[in-house]
Design a protein around this motif. Sequence first.
Motif, PDB file in Angstrom:
ATOM      1  N   ILE A 188       0.862  -1.442  -0.160  1.00 51.32           N
ATOM      2  CA  ILE A 188       0.425  -0.192   0.588  1.00 51.32           C
ATOM      3  C   ILE A 188       0.981   0.797  -0.251  1.00 51.32           C
ATOM      4  N   ASN A 189       1.792   1.216   1.048  1.00 52.56           N
ATOM      5  CA  ASN A 189       2.868   2.451   0.788  1.00 52.56           C
ATOM      6  C   ASN A 189       3.708   3.105  -0.135  1.00 52.56           C
ATOM      7  N   ARG A 190       3.468   2.237  -1.458  1.00 53.02           N
ATOM      8  CA  ARG A 190       4.349   1.897  -2.921  1.00 53.02           C
ATOM      9  C   ARG A 190       3.202   2.788  -4.066  1.00 53.02           C
ATOM     10  N   LEU A 191       1.928   2.498  -3.256  1.00 56.06           N
ATOM     11  CA  LEU A 191       0.402   3.127  -3.974  1.00 56.06           C
ATOM     12  C   LEU A 191       0.455   4.559  -4.428  1.00 56.06           C
ATOM     13  N   LYS A 192       0.025   5.080  -5.615  1.00 54.80           N
ATOM     14  CA  LYS A 192       0.447   6.440  -5.922  1.00 54.80           C
ATOM     15  C   LYS A 192      -0.813   6.398  -6.709  1.00 54.80           C
ATOM     16  N   LYS A 193      -1.530   7.758  -6.974  1.00 59.24           N
ATOM     17  CA  LYS A 193      -2.529   7.713  -8.449  1.00 59.24           C
ATOM     18  C   LYS A 193      -4.541   6.893  -7.619  1.00 59.24           C
ATOM     19  N   HIS A 194      -4.042   6.406  -6.827  1.00 59.49           N
ATOM     20  CA  HIS A 194      -4.714   5.326  -6.849  1.00 59.49           C
ATOM     21  C   HIS A 194      -6.384   5.995  -6.052  1.00 59.49           C
ATOM     22  N   ILE A 203      -6.643   6.776  10.229  1.00 59.16           N
ATOM     23  CA  ILE A 203      -6.976   5.087   9.135  1.00 59.16           C
ATOM     24  C   ILE A 203      -6.249   6.002   6.941  1.00 59.16           C
ATOM     25  N   LEU A 204      -6.984   7.029   7.233  1.00 57.35           N
ATOM     26  CA  LEU A 204      -7.168   7.718   5.411  1.00 57.35           C
ATOM     27  C   LEU A 204      -5.730   8.272   5.992  1.00 57.35           C
ATOM     28  N   MET A 205      -4.810   8.349   6.744  1.00 53.44           N
ATOM     29  CA  MET A 205      -3.210   7.873   5.963  1.00 53.44           C
ATOM     30  C   MET A 205      -2.853   7.285   5.976  1.00 53.44           C
ATOM     31  N   ASP A 206      -3.263   5.784   6.512  1.00 52.58           N
ATOM     32  CA  ASP A 206      -2.803   4.182   6.291  1.00 52.58           C
ATOM     33  C   ASP A 206      -2.920   4.612   4.670  1.00 52.58           C
ATOM     34  N   ALA A 207      -4.038   4.958   4.127  1.00 52.34           N
ATOM     35  CA  ALA A 207      -4.814   4.204   2.531  1.00 52.34           C
ATOM     36  C   ALA A 207      -3.937   5.098   1.756  1.00 52.34           C
ATOM     37  N   ARG A 208      -2.963   6.309   2.682  1.00 54.18           N
ATOM     38  CA  ARG A 208      -2.330   6.664   1.317  1.00 54.18           C
ATOM     39  C   ARG A 208      -2.831   7.994   0.691  1.00 54.18           C
ATOM     40  N   ILE A 209      -3.480   8.496   1.743  1.00 48.33           N
ATOM     41  CA  ILE A 209      -4.434   9.134   1.145  1.00 48.33           C
ATOM     42  C   ILE A 209      -4.234  10.664   0.587  1.00 48.33           C
ATOM     43  N   LYS A 210      -3.364  11.415   0.727  1.00 42.71           N
ATOM     44  CA  LYS A 210      -2.391  12.321   0.358  1.00 42.71           C
ATOM     45  C   LYS A 210      -1.866  11.769  -1.414  1.00 42.71           C
ATOM     46  N   GLU A 211      -1.642  10.651  -1.468  1.00 42.74           N
ATOM     47  CA  GLU A 211      -1.526  10.163  -2.797  1.00 42.74           C
ATOM     48  C   GLU A 211      -2.046   9.773  -3.509  1.00 42.74           C
ATOM     49  N   ALA A 212      -3.148   9.490  -3.257  1.00 36.23           N
ATOM     50  CA  ALA A 212      -4.402   8.716  -3.817  1.00 36.23           C
ATOM     51  C   ALA A 212      -5.297  10.157  -5.098  1.00 36.23           C
ATOM     52  N   SER A 229     -11.571  -2.851  -9.958  1.00 36.18           N
ATOM     53  CA  SER A 229     -10.730  -4.109 -10.157  1.00 36.18           C
ATOM     54  C   SER A 229     -11.013  -5.231 -11.750  1.00 36.18           C
ATOM     55  N   GLU A 230     -11.843  -5.058 -12.469  1.00 34.51           N
ATOM     56  CA  GLU A 230     -12.273  -4.936 -13.518  1.00 34.51           C
ATOM     57  C   GLU A 230     -11.534  -4.003 -14.464  1.00 34.51           C
ATOM     58  N   ALA A 231     -11.415  -2.939 -14.178  1.00 36.53           N
ATOM     59  CA  ALA A 231     -10.553  -2.085 -15.178  1.00 36.53           C
ATOM     60  C   ALA A 231      -8.784  -1.932 -15.167  1.00 36.53           C
ATOM     61  N   GLY A 232      -9.081  -2.891 -13.861  1.00 36.29           N
ATOM     62  CA  GLY A 232      -7.361  -3.008 -13.654  1.00 36.29           C
ATOM     63  C   GLY A 232      -6.573  -1.478 -12.927  1.00 36.29           C
ATOM     64  N   ALA A 233      -7.582  -0.720 -11.920  1.00 33.92           N
ATOM     65  CA  ALA A 233      -7.262   0.481 -11.232  1.00 33.92           C
ATOM     66  C   ALA A 233      -6.957  -0.338  -9.637  1.00 33.92           C
ATOM     67  N   SER A 234      -5.606   0.584  -9.551  1.00 32.38           N
ATOM     68  CA  SER A 234      -5.712  -0.031  -7.668  1.00 32.38           C
ATOM     69  C   SER A 234      -6.267   0.576  -7.114  1.00 32.38           C
ATOM     70  N   PHE A 235      -6.238   0.046  -5.608  1.00 34.12           N
ATOM     71  CA  PHE A 235      -7.252   0.330  -4.954  1.00 34.12           C
ATOM     72  C   PHE A 235      -7.425   0.050  -3.389  1.00 34.12           C
ATOM     73  N   VAL A 236      -7.699   0.648  -2.400  1.00 29.40           N
ATOM     74  CA  VAL A 236      -7.519   0.299  -1.059  1.00 29.40           C
ATOM     75  C   VAL A 236      -9.483   0.705  -0.886  1.00 29.40           C
ATOM     76  N   VAL A 237      -9.728  -0.685   0.129  1.00 30.12           N
ATOM     77  CA  VAL A 237     -11.132  -0.644   0.815  1.00 30.12           C
ATOM     78  C   VAL A 237     -10.588  -0.240   2.298  1.00 30.12           C
ATOM     79  N   ILE A 238     -11.134   0.814   3.169  1.00 29.12           N
ATOM     80  CA  ILE A 238     -11.538   0.820   4.477  1.00 29.12           C
ATOM     81  C   ILE A 238     -12.504   0.520   4.625  1.00 29.12           C
ATOM     82  N   ASP A 239     -12.553  -0.732   5.630  1.00 31.98           N
ATOM     83  CA  ASP A 239     -13.729  -1.246   7.062  1.00 31.98           C
ATOM     84  C   ASP A 239     -13.731  -1.642   8.214  1.00 31.98           C
ATOM     85  N   SER A 240     -14.545  -1.392   8.761  1.00 39.05           N
ATOM     86  CA  SER A 240     -14.611  -1.449  10.608  1.00 39.05           C
ATOM     87  C   SER A 240     -14.458  -3.810   9.926  1.00 39.05           C
TER      88      SER A 240
END
Length: 445
Positions: free
Chosen positions: A100-106, A160-169, A124-135
């Motif tokens: 996840i720490n290597r993700l950009k523009k996700h 939690i949003l920072m863990d998902a690399r929101i600044k690079e999303a 997923s079908e579109a080949g896009a990179s993404f991170v899911v957050i769920d409790s």
Amino acid sequence: MNKSIVSLFFLVAIILLGATGYHYIERFPVIDALYMAVITISTVGFGEIYPLSTMGRLFTIGLILVGFVVLGFFGSSLVELLMERVWSGKYRGKKMKKQINRLKKHHIICGFGRVGKVAVQHLSEAGASFVVIDSSAAACEQMRELGYFCIEGDATRESILMDARIKEASGLLALMPSDPHNLFIALNARELNPTLYIIARSEDKHTEKKILKAGADAIICPFDSAGRQIADNLLAATGGNAKIFMEDQVNLRPEWIIVQEGSGMINKTIGEIARSMRHDIIGLRRSGADRLQPPDETVILQGDQLLIISERNDLTVAEEVQAVPQKIVIIDDNPVIVRLYARLFQKAGFHPLTADSGDGGLALILKEKPAAAVVDFMLPGLSGLEVCRHVRQAVPHESMKLVVFTADDTPLVREQCLAAGADEVIVKSSEASQIIGVVSRLLHP
């Protein structure tokens, strides 16, 4: 007790038992006895260091058989432990975090409900990179089994949003089943990444505008979307024309109001303040903890922060209702005048702070950074002129207004005061309220 610890205990015990047997049966020295026990149990095939008696050979046979079982038990426990370490969730979690720490523009998807699952499938079908957050731990485990990145936690929390690399999303979907949670996600996400494209889910028409105000770029309502799609399909099938209506862009902004010392909001309820402001209070921050849609009966304390949504072309809420009084510093060595002016400024809606010397007043101004300062011309220590000069070296005219009041009405004194950085010079008179009007005019021209 852990299986690996038990197996290690048995292995050490059988080695010590073997060494003891060789020491007492064959009279081997302690080191030789220990060596003989180890090579016998490990079956490495080394020769005997001393000839064995019949009793010694029988003991060796028994030690080999028992040692082989114990060694096998220890080996299987060790392999099992290593496999658990390799395939455990902790190891997978660390590996996923690195990826996840290597993700950009996700993209970030907050909530893995029915709508979230469909969004994940399409991304997923579109080949896009993404991170899911769920409790939900179960939902995250399901995501990991499918090979998707998932973070278990509360998506309304900044960490939690920072863990998902929101600044690079590049995009975020707020798909929680609760409108207040989606509102707060949009608010936090917009603060953390101003260029992020945010789409939020809403179940209630009345909250859509609030979520847009909080920072969302677009709103989706699953039921409305499904209804429009069905209607479009029906019109297309029957030869009708579907019309698309575009809503006007809302020019809105979230605004945090800090309840400072002396504020008129202290000890009032959320409901009372909301009615006086004519704005909904959608969030309360107290001691670092955030509360969404606080109850109307909640009593406000000093240091609280209130989240208000306002129009961008409006005055700020603080200006609109004077919820947070502006600070005014009054510097005069006459206690009667100080008390008089402090009372008048307080009645006018300001928060007066006082000092009785030039040095003390300068320190108070630099510390509190008030909206304006009223400075006597003649002061013990630093004079009023010196106070103005020091303030202007540290604070520009736009940030603070300086008013000098003096008993000397000569043009020379006025010129000196203005040259020192004063915005206005007032001659002392029996009409004390004059200075209130001058300060109000300077702050609100």
